[in-house]
Design an enzyme around this catalytic site. Structure first.
Site, PDB file in Angstrom:
ATOM      1  N   GLY A 299      34.506  39.973  39.799  1.00 46.37           N
ATOM      2  CA  GLY A 299      35.489  39.271  40.597  1.00 46.37           C
ATOM      3  C   GLY A 299      36.513  38.602  39.708  1.00 46.37           C
TER       4      GLY A 299
ATOM      5  CB  THR B 274      31.322  39.845  35.124  1.00 48.43           C
ATOM      6  OG1 THR B 274      32.732  39.826  34.909  1.00 48.43           O
ATOM      7  CG2 THR B 274      30.838  41.281  35.096  1.00 48.43           C
TER       8      THR B 274
ATOM      9  CE  LYS C 254      29.444  34.166  40.728  1.00 49.55           C
ATOM     10  NZ  LYS C 254      29.532  33.534  42.076  1.00 49.55           N
TER      11      LYS C 254
ATOM     12  CG  ASP D  99      35.463  33.520  49.838  1.00 50.29           C
ATOM     13  OD1 ASP D  99      36.263  34.112  50.588  1.00 50.29           O
ATOM     14  OD2 ASP D  99      35.263  33.849  48.661  1.00 50.29           O
TER      15      ASP D  99
END
Length: 665
Positions: free
Chosen positions: A154, A158, A181, A268
């Site tokens: 993103g 990553t 992550k 989100d």
């Protein structure tokens, strides 16, 4: 024979000669020889009987026998040699043509293979780059995990797949997998802290992703989270059946209900932040990078508003915690291979959502045949053009609109408007687009409604405006101008529109996109055509009157009983999730109590809705009677065993150092 018959036979002979010569690739030679033959035969005789014999000769000459040879005629040795020459060269021409076709196919295959290899090499390069960056940024990772491949990326992070080094001796199916992550150094520390706090305090239960440990090395941070195989929403959203869609939405609302209990807005919610395994039914809500906490007065707490005491409290809890072991029985190697296989499959094809909305899934082929057989290329082109016209109608916005200055406050004393606009375009509700400061958890509920709208309509993404002004225009084009005007007035905002817009019926909009080939079938179009060949159009929705999408349409509409696979309660829940007014919008907890999630709402395609409702009512009555008889004979222990369930609470704790993570994971 008379003169007309003779001329007719001559014309047929000339056509047959030309076609035969063209088919053998020897038009020049054969045509010359045939002319010579015509001259000799015409000079041989002039009577009608001679003409008849000549016609019979030519007809017999061009009729091949079953063995592939031509019938022999006395006095025609010259022509027989030409026939043998043509028949000998015919296989040679066919072989040359086959060689050319094979060569062309080989070239196309090589081009396709080179394209796939280039994409694979590019993917491998990115994979190696991500692995190298993680190993250089956080060397402690190499002491704990075997990092296999990159599984996602993103703007700010990553995600890579890893397994524990100390479990190398175990069977592959027994090794635990973790999603590592790695946050980019450019990511703001407050964003990292906010995401860490949400996963630590909220995650691990109720379909919300948790965290195993956090590793920090200088300015680089990595989250160690449980790994779960999931399907891409873009690959499955049109093939999900009614029970799967209902379970998908139920799991999403369960996760949102749990998050909202902590007065936290996810901000989100979108399909890419939802991990869903269609085979196992597992579901996880992830990515809390934009999450915000709501204060007691209803205002949103910004990251900079966190006091040093709160930050110290969070870090102290993380430091004092211990890691939690999460078991999973999937294979890391199999998951990595599946991931790379899906990447290769995606590289071979794709397809836009508009085209898929027009063509429809394979199950709609039966309805298409019932509506009128196969469609021509012109019909398909007209259907796509009509679908694009509807999309442009929904996404219409004035070219003169200023995307940066389209909201005006009715309170002139306020010079500036400060409100959170975080989120993904296409999933932001009207209050965010209107820059209302006191936003609530209804923001996430609206995003869940947009996901449900994509599932019911088969169109993803449904809203795709490039800026906030266009996004607000899309909402107005779907829900009308009056609901948005009233909501803006309640939120102390003012919207200026050039024209009025009617509200569209959500069910007909979903049906129009999901079964576009049925509503745009040529037979249905001809059914409602005028004598001059035109069709009456609705001035509001710009659709044919028989397929009018307006909510209060007075036109004669085409019935679709037995076509919709979703019950009416599904669209009722959709309208409540997509309520324009955030104060009237349903909550996640209330949505879970909606009749849509009841097992009695099952729809069978091809049966009218009223008959299905009658059948379901009879089945429900029979089931209630059977349950009553069963419970009347139950003993107390059996009843307790049926109703009571054991509950085991697993505390979620965390470690912050690499050494503790290596010993406790």
């Amino acid at each position: 024979m008379d003169k007309k018959e003779v001329q007719h036979h001559r014309s047929q002979q000339a056509m047959t000669k030309s076609l035969y010569a063209i088919g053998m690739g020897l038009l020049g030679k054969s045509a010359t020889n045939m002319d010579c033959a015509n001259t000799n035969l015409e000079s041989a005789g002039k009577s009608s009987s001679t003409n008849y014999n000549r016609n019979r000769f030519y007809n017999e000459r061009f009729v091949p026998m079953a063995s592939g040879t031509m019938p022999s005629v006395s006095g025609t040795n010259h022509h027989s040699r030409h026939q043998q020459l043509l028949l000998q060269q015919a296989p040679k021409c066919t072989a040359d043509l086959n060689e050319k076709l094979v060569k062309i196919n080989r070239q196309n295959a090589n081009k396709e293979l080179s394209t796939i290899q280039a994409k694979d090499m590019q993917s491998v390069d990115k994979n190696e780059e991500a692995l190298k960056e993680l190993q250089e940024s956080i060397p402690e990772i190499n002491k704990i995990f075997d990092v296999h491949c990159r599984i996602g990326s993103g703007t700010f992070s990553t995600v890579l797949l890893g397994t524990l080094q100390r479990e190398r001796g175990l069977v592959e199916t027994q090794r635990r997998r973790f999603a590592i992550k790695h946050h980019n150094p450019t990511n703001h520390p407050e964003r990292i802290l906010r995401e860490l706090e949400c996963m630590y305090r909220i995650g691990g239960v109720e379909n919300v992703i948790g965290i195993n440990c956090c590793i920090r090395y200088n300015d680089n941070v990595a989250f160690i989270m449980p790994y779960m195989t999931h399907d891409r929403f873009h690959d499955i959203y049109r093939s999900l059946n009614f029970p799967e869609i209902r379970d998908y939405l139920r799991n999403l609302l369960i996760a949102l209900r749990h998050v909202h209990k902590f007065n936290v807005i996810h901000r989100d919610v979108k399909p890419s932040n939802i991990l869903y395994n269609r085979r196992t039914g597992k579901f996880l809500l992830c990515d809390f990078g934009l999450a915000q906490r709501i204060a007691d007065d209803g205002s949103v707490v910004q990251s900079s508003d966190l006091s040093s005491r709160e930050v110290f409290s969070i870090l102290r809890d993380l430091e004092n915690g211990r890691s939690v072991t999460l078991t999973d029985g999937n294979s890391a190697q199999a998951e990595a291979e599946d991931y790379m296989a899906r990447r290769r499959m995606r590289a071979l094809g794709g397809g836009g959502s508009v085209e898929r909305a027009v063509t429809g899934p394979p199950s709609i082929q039966k309805l298409r045949e019932q509506a009128g057989g196969h469609l021509t290329k012109k019909d398909v082109a007209n259907q796509r053009a009509d679908t694009m016209r509807l999309l442009n109608r929904l996404r219409l916005v004035s070219p003169n609109a200023d995307p940066n200055n389209y909201v005006v406050s009715t309170n002139t004393s306020k010079k500036e408007m400060h409100a959170s606009r975080a989120g993904t375009p296409g999933y932001r509700p009207p209050e965010v687009l209107l820059r209302y400061p006191k936003q609530s958890t209804a923001v996430d509920v609206w995003a869940a409604g947009v996901i449900m709208l994509s599932l019911l309509s088969g169109l993803h993404p449904f809203f795709k405006a490039p800026h906030d002004c266009g996004a607000l225009a899309e909402i107005i084009n779907l829900f009308g101008d009056m609901p948005v005007r009233k909501t803006a007035f309640l939120l102390d905002r003012l919207i200026l529109l050039a024209q009025k817009v009617n509200t569209l019926d959500l069910r007909r909009v979903c049906m129009r996109f999901r079964h576009a080939d049925f509503f745009l079938a040529p037979e249905i179009q001809r059914k409602y055509q005028r004598p001059d060949g035109t069709t009456e159009m609705c001035r509001s929705c710009e659709q044919p009157t028989f397929n009018c999408l307006c909510s209060n349409s007075g036109h004669n509409l085409e019935r679709y009983d037995g076509l919709d696979i979703f019950p009416a309660v599904a669209y009722d829940l959709l309208s409540r999730l997509l309520e324009v007014n955030p104060q009237k919008r349903i909550t996640a907890e209330e949505a879970l109590k909606h009749p849509f999630f009841s097992d009695q709402h099952r729809i069978t395609p091809g049966i009218p809705l009223h008959q299905q409702q009658l059948i379901m009512h009879q089945q429900q009555h029979i089931m209630q009677h059977q349950q009553h008889l069963q419970r009347s004979r139950e003993t107390l222990p059996s009843s307790a065993a049926r109703t009571l369930k054991a509950f085991v609470c697993y505390p979620m704790e965390i470690t912050s150092t690499a050494s503790q993570a290596a010993g406790n994971i």
